[in-house]
Structure formats: C-alpha cells, structure tokens
Design a protein around this motif. Structure first.
Motif, short mmCIF file in Angstrom:
data_model
loop_
_atom_site.label_atom_id
_atom_site.label_comp_id
_atom_site.label_asym_id
_atom_site.label_seq_id
_atom_site.Cartn_x
_atom_site.Cartn_y
_atom_site.Cartn_z
N GLY A 102 -21.18 22.65 -29.27
CA GLY A 102 -22.61 22.54 -29.06
C GLY A 102 -23.21 23.89 -28.75
O GLY A 102 -23.95 24.06 -27.78
N GLY A 149 -25.54 25.77 -29.97
CA GLY A 149 -26.98 26.03 -30.00
C GLY A 149 -27.30 27.42 -30.50
O GLY A 149 -26.71 27.90 -31.47
N ASP A 153 -22.15 22.93 -33.95
CA ASP A 153 -23.36 22.24 -33.51
C ASP A 153 -23.85 21.35 -34.65
O ASP A 153 -23.51 21.58 -35.81
N TRP A 201 -27.17 21.14 -34.79
CA TRP A 201 -28.43 21.86 -34.98
C TRP A 201 -29.64 20.94 -34.91
O TRP A 201 -30.57 21.06 -35.68
N ASN A 236 -33.19 25.04 -32.27
CA ASN A 236 -31.76 24.94 -32.54
C ASN A 236 -31.52 25.00 -34.04
O ASN A 236 -31.76 24.03 -34.75
N ALA A 239 -23.90 20.37 -23.54
CA ALA A 239 -23.97 19.75 -24.85
C ALA A 239 -23.44 18.33 -24.88
O ALA A 239 -24.01 17.47 -25.53
#
Length: 186
Positions: free
Chosen positions: A33, A35, A56, A58, A66, A109
């Motif tokens: 995660g 980011g 991620d 996104w 993101n 996350a």
C-alpha cells in the motif's frame, strides 16, 4: 494535529522505524500500500545496492492523489527512481514468489481492506513473500491486535505491538497509530 501528522510526523516516525532495521543497503524491501511513496522512498534511500518494491491499487478513496505517476515523480525528486519498482496489485494476492523480501513494511494501508478475512489474507501474503529471517513492520490505526494474532498464528517470532507516539496521532490520542513488528523464523 492531523496536518502535522500528515506533513511531518509520519515521516519522522518512519525514519526511526527504518533506522531501527539497521539495513545493510543491499536488501529487497516491499512496501504494501505504498501510495505516493513516503515509506517506499525512505527505504529506497537506504538501499544503494538494493531495491524497494511498492504495491498499491492506486485508489484515490484510500489516499488523495494516489497514482503511480505521482510516486514515480516523487522518486525522481528524491533521486531514487532507479531503486524502486511499482506494481499494481491487491495486497491479498501479491504478484511475487515466496521468500523474496528481506523486509516488508506497510503504513496505514491494511485497514483499507474492509473485510477481516481480506486483512488476514494480506497478512498471510506479507509473511509468504518474506524470506526466512526477514522482518515485518506494519503501522496502522485499526486492527493491529488482529494483525498480531495473525502473525503469531503464522509462526512469526519476536512480535511487538507498540504505540507510534504522538507524531502519528490522527487528530489526537483517540486515533493513534500502532506499530506491529516481527521476524519470520529461519
């Protein structure tokens, strides 16, 4: 408080967490995660001969702006673009072989996975891709007791669960960040 934590506090806390890992500089680090790259890039700066991988989905509902292009821009600005690799993937189904990473990190996350079974799957995946003797560091605002229980069930050793401190309070002490860490047995 929120503005300080977002703009400065989380960076200070993660610098300390990464320093405590005492990286040699040739490791493979995975950020779950990732980011826009706050932790990913801080890890990459410590890896002159290693590589930092970011995963991620996104999604902008998880973090404003993101987008992998934003992470790549940030990596270029930090001078570490050649040390990172970005992947679009679900944390519950990581696109990596078993035992690939020396360190797995995640910052704020896992709580974005709404289903408890999904969060458990993400923890299982993190341990799966971690090499024997590898270390895991997770920081989150919810579910950290469950992360610890999952890690214990998966056989992780040297488990700790501790407050990240006031620098990662999200509006005050009623919404703190907790850090869970452990080592995969050799």
């Amino acid at each position: 408080m929120y503005l300080y934590t977002t703009r400065r506090g989380k960076f200070v806390v993660w610098e300390k967490l990464l320093d405590q890992l005492a990286l040699r500089g040739d490791e493979r680090v995975l950020d779950l995660g990732c980011g826009r790259g706050a932790v990913l890039l801080a890890a990459a700066r410590r890896l002159p001969d290693g590589r930092a991988y970011g995963v991620d989905l996104w999604r902008s509902q998880d973090q404003t702006g993101n987008d992998p292009a934003a992470t790549e821009r940030n990596a270029r600005a930090e001078g570490v673009a050649d040390r990172i690799e970005l992947h679009t993937a679900d944390l519950t189904q990581l696109p990596f072989e078993c035992d690939q990473f020396d360190v797995v990190v995640s910052s704020l996350a896992l709580h974005n996975i709404s289903d408890p079974a999904g969060r458990t799957s993400a923890i299982e995946e993190a341990v799966r891709v971690l090499r024997p003797g590898g270390r895991l560091v997770l920081a989150d605002i919810r579910n950290t007791r469950q992360y610890g229980a999952d890690l214990r069930r998966l056989g992780m050793r040297s488990l700790t669960r501790r407050a990240a401190g006031a620098r990662m309070w999200w509006s005050g002490p009623w919404l703190p960040t907790t850090v869970v860490s452990g080592t995969k047995p050799s």
